[in-house]
Each structure stands twice: as C-alpha cells, then as structure tokens.
Design a protein around this motif. Structure first.
Motif, PDB file in Angstrom:
ATOM      1  N   PHE A   7     130.317  26.483  16.315  1.00 40.80           N
ATOM      2  CA  PHE A   7     129.022  26.415  16.986  1.00 40.80           C
ATOM      3  C   PHE A   7     129.061  27.350  18.181  1.00 40.80           C
ATOM      4  O   PHE A   7     130.028  27.367  18.939  1.00 40.80           O
ATOM      5  N   VAL A   8     128.010  28.128  18.353  1.00 39.64           N
ATOM      6  CA  VAL A   8     127.924  29.080  19.463  1.00 39.64           C
ATOM      7  C   VAL A   8     126.786  28.629  20.375  1.00 39.64           C
ATOM      8  O   VAL A   8     125.662  28.396  19.911  1.00 39.64           O
ATOM      9  N   LEU A   9     127.069  28.508  21.662  1.00 38.22           N
ATOM     10  CA  LEU A   9     126.070  28.065  22.623  1.00 38.22           C
ATOM     11  C   LEU A   9     124.949  29.095  22.754  1.00 38.22           C
ATOM     12  O   LEU A   9     125.208  30.286  22.920  1.00 38.22           O
ATOM     13  N   ILE A  10     123.724  28.608  22.694  1.00 33.50           N
ATOM     14  CA  ILE A  10     122.559  29.463  22.923  1.00 33.50           C
ATOM     15  C   ILE A  10     121.956  29.130  24.285  1.00 33.50           C
ATOM     16  O   ILE A  10     121.662  30.003  25.078  1.00 33.50           O
ATOM     17  N   GLU A  11     121.774  27.837  24.543  1.00 31.53           N
ATOM     18  CA  GLU A  11     121.142  27.396  25.777  1.00 31.53           C
ATOM     19  C   GLU A  11     121.772  26.082  26.234  1.00 31.53           C
ATOM     20  O   GLU A  11     122.006  25.200  25.429  1.00 31.53           O
ATOM     21  N   GLY A  12     122.038  25.970  27.529  1.00 34.59           N
ATOM     22  CA  GLY A  12     122.529  24.713  28.076  1.00 34.59           C
ATOM     23  C   GLY A  12     123.940  24.778  28.639  1.00 34.59           C
ATOM     24  O   GLY A  12     124.656  23.782  28.643  1.00 34.59           O
TER      25      GLY A  12
ATOM     26  N   ILE B 275     128.415  16.079  22.694  1.00 33.68           N
ATOM     27  CA  ILE B 275     127.189  16.354  23.446  1.00 33.68           C
ATOM     28  C   ILE B 275     126.024  16.432  22.469  1.00 33.68           C
ATOM     29  O   ILE B 275     126.174  16.932  21.350  1.00 33.68           O
ATOM     30  N   LYS B 276     124.860  15.932  22.899  1.00 38.63           N
ATOM     31  CA  LYS B 276     123.655  16.038  22.085  1.00 38.63           C
ATOM     32  C   LYS B 276     123.276  17.505  21.974  1.00 38.63           C
ATOM     33  O   LYS B 276     123.187  18.207  22.978  1.00 38.63           O
ATOM     34  N   SER B 277     123.043  17.942  20.739  1.00 40.80           N
ATOM     35  CA  SER B 277     122.760  19.358  20.497  1.00 40.80           C
ATOM     36  C   SER B 277     121.683  19.517  19.438  1.00 40.80           C
ATOM     37  O   SER B 277     121.552  18.684  18.548  1.00 40.80           O
ATOM     38  N   ILE B 278     120.966  20.596  19.553  1.00 45.65           N
ATOM     39  CA  ILE B 278     120.022  20.996  18.514  1.00 45.65           C
ATOM     40  C   ILE B 278     120.598  22.251  17.875  1.00 45.65           C
ATOM     41  O   ILE B 278     120.911  23.219  18.572  1.00 45.65           O
ATOM     42  N   ILE B 279     120.761  22.198  16.565  1.00 49.79           N
ATOM     43  CA  ILE B 279     121.284  23.368  15.842  1.00 49.79           C
ATOM     44  C   ILE B 279     120.095  24.201  15.401  1.00 49.79           C
ATOM     45  O   ILE B 279     119.235  23.728  14.660  1.00 49.79           O
ATOM     46  N   VAL B 280     120.033  25.433  15.893  1.00 51.12           N
ATOM     47  CA  VAL B 280     118.915  26.311  15.573  1.00 51.12           C
ATOM     48  C   VAL B 280     119.386  27.446  14.687  1.00 51.12           C
ATOM     49  O   VAL B 280     120.549  27.829  14.712  1.00 51.12           O
TER      50      VAL B 280
ATOM     51  N   LEU C 270     122.120  12.317  29.563  1.00 49.35           N
ATOM     52  CA  LEU C 270     121.676  13.684  29.259  1.00 49.35           C
ATOM     53  C   LEU C 270     120.247  13.625  28.735  1.00 49.35           C
ATOM     54  O   LEU C 270     119.975  12.982  27.727  1.00 49.35           O
ATOM     55  N   LYS C 271     119.325  14.255  29.433  1.00 50.75           N
ATOM     56  CA  LYS C 271     117.903  14.186  29.072  1.00 50.75           C
ATOM     57  C   LYS C 271     117.506  15.208  28.017  1.00 50.75           C
ATOM     58  O   LYS C 271     116.630  14.949  27.204  1.00 50.75           O
ATOM     59  N   LEU C 272     118.124  16.383  28.060  1.00 54.20           N
ATOM     60  CA  LEU C 272     117.729  17.475  27.179  1.00 54.20           C
ATOM     61  C   LEU C 272     118.946  17.999  26.429  1.00 54.20           C
ATOM     62  O   LEU C 272     119.932  18.393  27.057  1.00 54.20           O
ATOM     63  N   PRO C 273     118.915  17.994  25.094  1.00 50.10           N
ATOM     64  CA  PRO C 273     120.068  18.504  24.333  1.00 50.10           C
ATOM     65  C   PRO C 273     120.267  19.998  24.559  1.00 50.10           C
ATOM     66  O   PRO C 273     119.338  20.714  24.916  1.00 50.10           O
TER      67      PRO C 273
ATOM     68  N   SER D  77     118.204  15.957  17.340  1.00 49.41           N
ATOM     69  CA  SER D  77     119.477  16.325  17.974  1.00 49.41           C
ATOM     70  C   SER D  77     120.618  15.593  17.278  1.00 49.41           C
ATOM     71  O   SER D  77     120.447  14.509  16.734  1.00 49.41           O
ATOM     72  N   VAL D  78     121.779  16.226  17.285  1.00 51.90           N
ATOM     73  CA  VAL D  78     122.990  15.656  16.690  1.00 51.90           C
ATOM     74  C   VAL D  78     124.109  15.726  17.729  1.00 51.90           C
ATOM     75  O   VAL D  78     124.073  16.538  18.643  1.00 51.90           O
ATOM     76  N   GLU D  79     125.086  14.847  17.577  1.00 56.04           N
ATOM     77  CA  GLU D  79     126.249  14.863  18.457  1.00 56.04           C
ATOM     78  C   GLU D  79     127.274  15.858  17.904  1.00 56.04           C
ATOM     79  O   GLU D  79     127.642  15.776  16.734  1.00 56.04           O
ATOM     80  N   ILE D  80     127.704  16.786  18.737  1.00 55.72           N
ATOM     81  CA  ILE D  80     128.682  17.800  18.339  1.00 55.72           C
ATOM     82  C   ILE D  80     129.884  17.691  19.276  1.00 55.72           C
ATOM     83  O   ILE D  80     129.702  17.549  20.491  1.00 55.72           O
TER      84      ILE D  80
END
Length: 81
Positions: A51-56, A71-76, A38-41, A3-6
């Motif tokens: 960046f476009v939100l997919i989930e969360g 916010i902690k994020s995973i870039i997919v 925050l437990k889950l990015p 995860s990265v901070e965005i």
C-alpha cells in the motif's frame, strides 16, 4: 466509499511526501486521536505488492506514535505519480 483497517507496517510513504512532515502537527493529531479517535481515514493505493500512502501522512504518523498496529484507510484506484 468504505474504509478498511490496514496494518501500518504495510504502508509505504514516498520520500518526497516524508519531507512535508511537521512533528508538531503529528503531536496535536495524536492527542486528538487519543481523545476522539481517528475521524478521517487515510487514502492509499495498491502498488508493487504494498500500500502506498496518497493522503494522510500526519494521521498515519500520529497513529504510529500512539502504538497503533492498524489504521482506517480508503483504498483508491490511482496511477503512480
């Protein structure tokens, strides 16, 4: 996956996803994030220079309500829906 901070300001939320927002759930999550972090990015994809939100959505809005700037994020890698 790492995860990265965005920056929250750089995350675009599609209109159809915004319709699923439940304010009560955002409030509950904000309280949980204040106490435990925050437990889950969230998941985002890159598209059109942003960046476009997919989930969360609720996690994103809870962090925004708390005044967080990132916010902690995973870039997919995902194709546009």
């Amino acid at each position: 996956m790492e995860s990265v901070e965005i920056p929250i300001a750089e995350i675009y939320v599609p209109a159809k996803r915004k319709r699923t927002l439940k304010p009560a759930q955002v409030d509950e999550l904000a309280e949980s994030i204040m106490e435990e972090g925050l437990k889950l990015p969230i998941s985002v994809r890159q598209g059109n220079g942003r960046f476009v939100l997919i989930e969360g959505l609720h996690r994103l809005e809870a962090c925004r309500a708390l005044g967080e700037e990132t916010i902690k994020s995973i870039i997919v890698r995902a194709r546009q829906h």
